[in-house]
Design an enzyme around this catalytic site. Structure first.
Site, mmCIF file in Angstrom:
data_model
loop_
_atom_site.group_PDB
_atom_site.id
_atom_site.type_symbol
_atom_site.label_atom_id
_atom_site.label_comp_id
_atom_site.label_asym_id
_atom_site.label_seq_id
_atom_site.Cartn_x
_atom_site.Cartn_y
_atom_site.Cartn_z
ATOM 1 N N GLU A 1 13.255 96.747 103.012
ATOM 2 C CA GLU A 1 14.116 98.244 102.795
ATOM 3 C C GLU A 1 13.621 98.225 101.237
ATOM 4 O O GLU A 1 13.773 97.202 100.378
ATOM 5 C CB GLU A 1 15.153 98.259 103.388
ATOM 6 C CG GLU A 1 16.353 99.296 102.366
ATOM 7 C CD GLU A 1 17.778 99.055 102.505
ATOM 8 O OE1 GLU A 1 18.249 100.459 102.705
ATOM 9 O OE2 GLU A 1 18.353 98.378 103.279
ATOM 10 N N LYS B 1 16.292 106.940 107.039
ATOM 11 C CA LYS B 1 17.688 105.604 107.009
ATOM 12 C C LYS B 1 18.364 107.167 107.731
ATOM 13 O O LYS B 1 18.592 108.163 106.277
ATOM 14 C CB LYS B 1 17.906 105.625 106.350
ATOM 15 C CG LYS B 1 19.330 104.731 106.673
ATOM 16 C CD LYS B 1 18.635 103.807 104.874
ATOM 17 C CE LYS B 1 20.128 102.228 104.981
ATOM 18 N NZ LYS B 1 20.466 101.562 103.784
ATOM 19 N N CYS C 1 18.581 98.780 107.822
ATOM 20 C CA CYS C 1 19.601 98.167 107.409
ATOM 21 C C CYS C 1 20.699 99.151 108.101
ATOM 22 O O CYS C 1 20.612 98.619 109.590
ATOM 23 C CB CYS C 1 19.516 98.798 106.070
ATOM 24 S SG CYS C 1 20.836 96.949 105.047
ATOM 25 N N SER D 1 31.581 71.506 78.205
ATOM 26 C CA SER D 1 32.616 71.080 77.386
ATOM 27 C C SER D 1 33.112 69.428 77.864
ATOM 28 O O SER D 1 34.414 69.247 77.591
ATOM 29 C CB SER D 1 34.180 72.032 77.982
ATOM 30 O OG SER D 1 33.979 72.576 79.171
ATOM 31 N N GLY D 2 32.402 69.500 78.883
ATOM 32 C CA GLY D 2 32.660 68.320 79.442
ATOM 33 C C GLY D 2 34.142 68.065 81.364
ATOM 34 O O GLY D 2 34.883 67.349 81.523
ATOM 35 N N ILE E 1 34.774 70.723 84.497
ATOM 36 C CA ILE E 1 34.458 71.047 85.734
ATOM 37 C C ILE E 1 33.440 72.428 85.283
ATOM 38 O O ILE E 1 32.081 72.546 86.384
ATOM 39 C CB ILE E 1 35.259 71.028 87.364
ATOM 40 C CG1 ILE E 1 34.227 70.759 88.209
ATOM 41 C CG2 ILE E 1 35.901 71.893 86.983
ATOM 42 C CD1 ILE E 1 34.936 70.116 89.304
ATOM 43 N N SER F 1 31.832 73.917 83.184
ATOM 44 C CA SER F 1 30.393 73.979 82.393
ATOM 45 C C SER F 1 29.469 73.183 83.622
ATOM 46 O O SER F 1 28.270 72.950 83.552
ATOM 47 C CB SER F 1 30.867 73.563 80.981
ATOM 48 O OG SER F 1 31.616 72.841 80.677
ATOM 49 N N GLU G 1 39.541 83.112 86.997
ATOM 50 C CA GLU G 1 40.035 82.523 85.117
ATOM 51 C C GLU G 1 39.378 84.215 85.176
ATOM 52 O O GLU G 1 40.045 85.140 84.409
ATOM 53 C CB GLU G 1 38.864 81.253 84.977
ATOM 54 C CG GLU G 1 39.271 80.479 84.811
ATOM 55 C CD GLU G 1 38.511 79.482 84.191
ATOM 56 O OE1 GLU G 1 39.000 78.018 83.485
ATOM 57 O OE2 GLU G 1 36.964 79.946 83.406
#
Length: 533
Positions: free
Chosen positions: A41, A109, A145, A284-285, A287, A289, A394
Site C-alpha cells: 500500500e 480503497k 489493507c 547509567s548502570g 536496566i 539504558s 515512566e
C-alpha cells in the site's frame, strides 16, 4: 503461476527512488519467472505520508513516477503498485495495475481507517467500485489493507467473479498483530470461499514499524506460506488452480524476539532515513539504558554507538562498574563525565535564590538536566543522535525530567512497559550475555538522591503496568479497573499521574510504537482538562 511479493521498505516522499526500487524488484521477479508482482500500500510514496497528501506537487510527483514505471516495467509482468491518486480534486488511496507497457486499471480503497494511528479520512475519499482483472487464466480481486477488515469489499470482488483476493498493505506492527491478521482473513475466507494473498510493507517510519510477514491462505483458511518478519525481501509463491501451493512458512519468533526486532528496525530506519551518522546515549548502570544500548548496537553496529556515564555523588559504585562492564562487553566508545562539579556550580549560583528551601525534586531534576545538556553538547559537536532511555511506565506517570533524561531525538523504548523491559533484557542475554546480570536483578533507581528506589514513588511495576494497560490501552475507567482486584489507592494514584503528565508526553521525542495504543499518534488527550467522571 508464480507470483512475487515485494515486501519492500519505502521512503516517504522519495517517489523516484521508490519507483527505481520497484523496477529493480520487478526485473528480478521477471527473471525468476514470476508473472505477477505485488507491492505494498502506497509503496510509491511511502506510508504514512500524512499532510504531504494535501500538496498538489506531491500528487504530480507520484504521477510522474507511476508513468515512468509504465514505460520501464517488463511488459510480460503484471505489477500492482500502491500510490495516492487524485482525480477531479478528489484524493484516493489507490492501487494501479500495469502490464503490457501501460496502465490497465486503478482501484480506490473502500474503507479508510480513522482510529488509533490512522487518520485516512482526513486525506482520502472512499472508493466504491471493485477491481477484478484476469491474468494468465486467473481472475484476481484487488483490495487495500483495511478493505479486508470489513466484509463488503471482498464480497464485491466475489460478485465480480474473482477467484483470488490480492491484498496490499501498510499494516503497522503491535503486539500480537500477526495473529489478529490471520483471524480477520479467515473471517473473509469463510464468507467468500476465496484464497487470499496478503502483501505487507516492512520498515520504520517515525514511531511506526511495519513488520512484513506477508503470507497466503487457501480457501479453507489454512496458512500455506509466510515470508520473514522485519525483513526487506522479494518472495515468491505459486498458484495452481487458483489456490496457493503450500511452501515455506517462516518460524514465528517469541513475543520478546518480535518486540526486539521491531525496536531494532525502528531505530535503524529512523537513524538511516534521517541520515544520522551515529547515536549517543547516557549509560547509567540501570536496566533501561542497558537495554537501549544493546538494541542500538544490534541495530547499528558498535562503531556507530557512543555511551556516556555521568555519575553524581548519588551514583552507586556498582552502577559505575556495571556501566563500564557493559560498554566493554559491547566494545562501544565510552566516556565518563562526572557531573558533581557542574551540579555544585548550579547549587552555588542558586543558593541565595533558594535560601531556606530544602533539597527536593528541584535538585534531582537539576542533575538530570545537566546530563541532558552534556549529551546534547556531544550531539551538536559530533552529529550523534541522542537516544533517550525512558520506558512506557515512566512516560505514563511522568517519572522523568523535562529537558533532562527526556532530552533527545529518539525515545527508543518509550512504548515498552517496565515489566517488558526486563523480559527483553533477559531475551537479549539469552543470545549472548551483553547486559551484566546485576543490572537486571538489582532494584531500579534514578539515583538522584541518597538511597532512592523507583518504588519509593511508584507502585510495584507489575501493578503499575497492569493499571496503565487497562487505562491507556483499553480505555477502562477507574471503577472498572478497581473491580479487577487492584486497590483504589493504587488505581487513583496511577491514573491521576497519567492524566497530569500529558504535558510532558507532548514534549517527548518520537519513539517506536510496539503496543496497540502508544502515547503520541495513538492517544491524544487534552493537556488542560478536569476529569471528574
Amino acid at each position: 503461476m508464480k507470483i512475487a511479493i515485494a515486501q519492500m521498505n519505502s521512503m516517504v516522499g522519495a517517489m523516484q527512488k521508490n519507483a527505481e526500487r520497484i523496477l529493480e524488484l520487478a526485473n528480478q521477479a521477471h527473471q525468476a519467472g514470476a508473472r505477477l508482482l505485488l507491492t505494498p500500500e502506497l509503496s510509491l510514496c511511502g506510508y504514512p505520508p500524512e499532510d504531504l497528501l494535501f500538496r498538489q506537487d506531491f500528487y504530480a510527483a507520484n504521477q510522474r513516477a507511476l508513468h515512468w514505471l509504465e514505460q520501464q516495467l517488463p511488459a510480460e509482468l503484471a505489477v500492482l503498485i500502491g500510490h495516492p491518486h487524485e482525480i477531479a480534486g478528489k484524493r484516493y488511496n489507490a492501487a494501479t495495475l500495469i502490464h503490457s507497457g501501460r496502465i490497465q486499471a486503478t482501484y480506490h480503497k473502500h474503507h479508510l481507517p480513522n482510529y488509533n494511528v490512522f487518520d485516512e479520512e482526513r486525506y482520502f475519499v472512499a472508493g466504491d467500485l471493485p477491481l477484478v482483472f484476469e491474468w494468465q487464466g486467473t481472475r484476481y480481486g484487488v483490495l487495500i489493507c483495511a478493505d479486508i477488515w470489513e466484509p463488503a469489499p471482498a464480497l464485491q470482488a466475489l460478485q465480480a467473479n474473482a477467484q483470488v483476493l490480492l491484498v496490499i498493505n501498510a499494516s503497522p506492527y503491535h503486539l500480537h498483530k500477526q495473529q489478529t491478521r490471520y483471524q480477520v482473513l479467515r473471517e473473509r475466507i469463510l464468507e467468500t470461499g476465496l484464497p487470499v494473498i496478503y502483501a505487507n510493507m516492512v520498515g520504520g517510519q517515525d514511531e511506526l514499524v511495519f513488520d512484513g510477514g506477508s503470507f497466503a491462505m487457501n480457501s479453507q483458511g489454512e496458512l500455506t506460506q509466510e515470508f520473514p518478519m522485519f525483513e526487506d525481501c522479494l518472495g515468491y509463491l505459486t498458484l495452481a488452480q487458483a489456490q496457493p501451493v503450500p511452501a515455506a512458512i517462516s518460524q514465528h519468533p517469541t513475543l520478546e524476539a518480535t518486540v526486539y526486532q521491531a525496536l531494532q528496525l525502528g531505530l535503524k530506519d529512523y537513524v538511516e532515513k534521517n541520515r544520522f551518522p551515529s547515536v549517543v546515549l547516557g549509560l547509567s548502570g540501570g536496566i533501561d539504558s542497558a537495554l537501549t544500548l544493546a538494541i542500538a548496537v544490534d541495530a547499528l553496529g558498535k562503531e556507530r554507538v557512543k555511551a556516556v556515564m555521568m555519575p553524581s555523588e548519588f551514583t552507586a559504585d556498582i552502577s559505575i562498574q556495571d556501566a563500564a562492564d557493559m560498554a566493554r562487553l559491547l566494545d562501544v566508545e565510552y566516556s565518563v563525565l562526572p557531573i558533581k562539579p557542574l551540579f555544585n556550580g548550579f547549587c552555588e549560583t542558586l543558593a541565595e535564590e533558594f535560601t531556606g528551601k530544602a533539597f527536593d525534586t528541584t535538585e534531582e531534576n537539576l542533575q538530570a538536566r545537566i546530563r541532558g545538556m552534556l549529551l546534547m553538547a556531544i550531539s551538536n559537536k559530533f552529529g550523534h543522535l541522542v537516544i533517550t532511555t525512558g520506558n512506557k511506565s515512566e512516560t505514563a506517570v511522568g517519572y522523568s525530567t523535562l529537558y533532562g533524561d527526556m532530552a533527545g531525538g529518539f525515545a527508543l523504548i518509550k512504548d515498552v512497559p517496565k515489566t517488558l523491559v526486563y523480559k527483553l533484557a533477559n531475551y537479549r542475554n539469552s543470545l549472548g550475555q551483553v547486559i551484566p546480570p546485576r543490572i537486571i536483578t538489582r532494584p531500579p533507581s534514578a539515583e538522584l538522591r541518597a538511597d532512592q528506589t523507583d518504588q519509593d514513588s511508584l507502585p510495584a511495576y507489575e501493578i503499575l503496568d497492569a493499571i496503565m494497560e487497562a487505562y491507556v490501552e483499553k480505555d477502562q475507567g477507574i471503577e472498572s479497573i478497581i473491580q479487577k482486584g487492584f486497590s483504589r489507592a493504587d488505581v487513583e494514584r496511577v491514573t491521576r499521574l497519567i492524566d497530569r503528565n500529558e504535558y510532558k508526553r507532548r514534549q517527548a521525542a518520537v519513539g517506536v510504537r510496539i503496543t496497540e495504543r502508544g502515547f503520541g499518534k495513538d492517544r491524544r488527550y487534552p493537556i488542560t482538562c478536569q476529569l471528574t467522571f
